[in-house]
Enzyme design. Sequence first.
Site, PDB file in Angstrom:
ATOM      1  N   HIS A 304       0.813  -1.226   0.000  1.00 51.39           N
ATOM      2  CA  HIS A 304       0.000   0.000   0.000  1.00 51.39           C
ATOM      3  C   HIS A 304       0.844   1.273   0.000  1.00 51.39           C
ATOM      4  CE1 HIS A 304      -3.298  -2.719   0.607  1.00 51.39           C
ATOM      5  NE2 HIS A 304      -2.875  -3.069   1.816  1.00 51.39           N
ATOM      6  N   HIS A 331      -4.647  -0.565   7.608  1.00 53.28           N
ATOM      7  CA  HIS A 331      -4.451  -0.938   6.204  1.00 53.28           C
ATOM      8  C   HIS A 331      -3.203  -1.783   5.960  1.00 53.28           C
ATOM      9  CE1 HIS A 331      -5.684  -0.790   2.131  1.00 53.28           C
ATOM     10  NE2 HIS A 331      -4.822   0.118   1.699  1.00 53.28           N
TER      11      HIS A 331
END
Length: 457
Positions: A304, A331
């Site tokens: 990410h 995340h």
Amino acid sequence: MAKFNMKHTLLLTIFILIASFKNGYAGITSEFTRGEWPSVDIPLTSNEFEVPKGYNAPQQVHITQGDYDGKAMIVTWVTPDEPGLSKVHYGKTQGKYDFTAEGKVTNYTFYKYKSGHIHQCLIDNLEFDTKYYYMIESGKTSREFSFQTPPAIGPDHYMQTGAQTVLFVGDLSYADRYKYNDVGLRWDSWGRLVERSTAYQPWIWSAGNHEIEYFPYMGEVTPFRNFLYRYPTPYSASQSTSPLWYAIRRASAHIIVLSSYSPYVKYTPQYRWLKEELDRVDRKKTPWLIVLMHVPIYNSNAAHFMEGESMRSVFESWFVEYNVDVIFAGHVHAYERSYRISNIHYNVSAGDRYPVPDESAPVYITVGDGGNQEGLAGRFRDPQPDYSAFRESSYGHSTLEIMNKTHAIYHWNRNDDGKRVPTDAFVLNNQHWRSTARRRKLKKHHLKNVIGLLSSH
């Protein structure tokens, strides 16, 4: 996911180290390696997902703060067979319930799955710093739980360890990894799994990418549908127009929840709301300003990488202007903590293009290490950037212990086969109340034993 206890210590899930420099850079990359096993589903028949005994017994009980200041609680539960009563009986003595609140009930379909009957009940006019007991009944079956309200809004509350509040930075059930009716069934099983905490501690919810659940092949194209039906938030109390972004105040903390997957550029509702909410913050009453988001805007993991850059370009200057103390994100399935840095001086055509030390900036902490189905994000970018203070690819949880209006103590604990291993810690100095405002250079240093000596930010 991430928890955060406040007395309230704030327990963070996305949840002393002996290490050396890695390649001579400012921060530390832990060399700890966790053994990996294949990710295998817990069978739905496992005791972890056990359905409460009794016909139509309430299940999947969870609570969250129900107003702006902490004098209300939203209680949510599911009855699987029929609606039954949507009432909560509560009081200050166990087994003696002097008050009753009535809520509403709804249900929904997702593909061909039909949910149970979802009850939501607001208990309000509660007293601060008080333990309440509550009972939910359905026919001849009843279940009892309890919760503690926060202290009154004010700057000088000591927030001791106790996990009274859980800040959750997104990715709940991972039901989106399944198909068709199994999506809804996994939301049910996850609700039963976490009930042992969510029925007693208010979880402050934020949504992640796994809550979007955009499935055209199933005819399901409304984002966040399962999440929004099941997990209410007190968004209207902070004048938000969406349950996905909102704010609450708890004792000495003002907590802002942002949505990484809703529009946030200039002129959008979330953009306008955040500016208004930041203007409402009163640091004399709530000296601690904390922001939650799902996607980290500073992340040196290969997983990410740069996904938070667009939100950073929109909001980072506000985070610095309003002296946000700390920003928690999830995340990335690893742990990382930054120094106080900012990258607000570059405007595409001129200015410093790299993050620089900035004492007015928040500390950024990624706690996407609370557990997941996808495994750890084990590949950090090399070399470690100067803004990164500490990083480790492992499972863990964090606590933020607010001592008073000027400083708090932060801990990150590695979860190693069920054992809590203290691994990273520092003293967080309050941005508003610190005695001097000066820019600090990044320091290269060995991490000291966190029990004997805490670093300071």
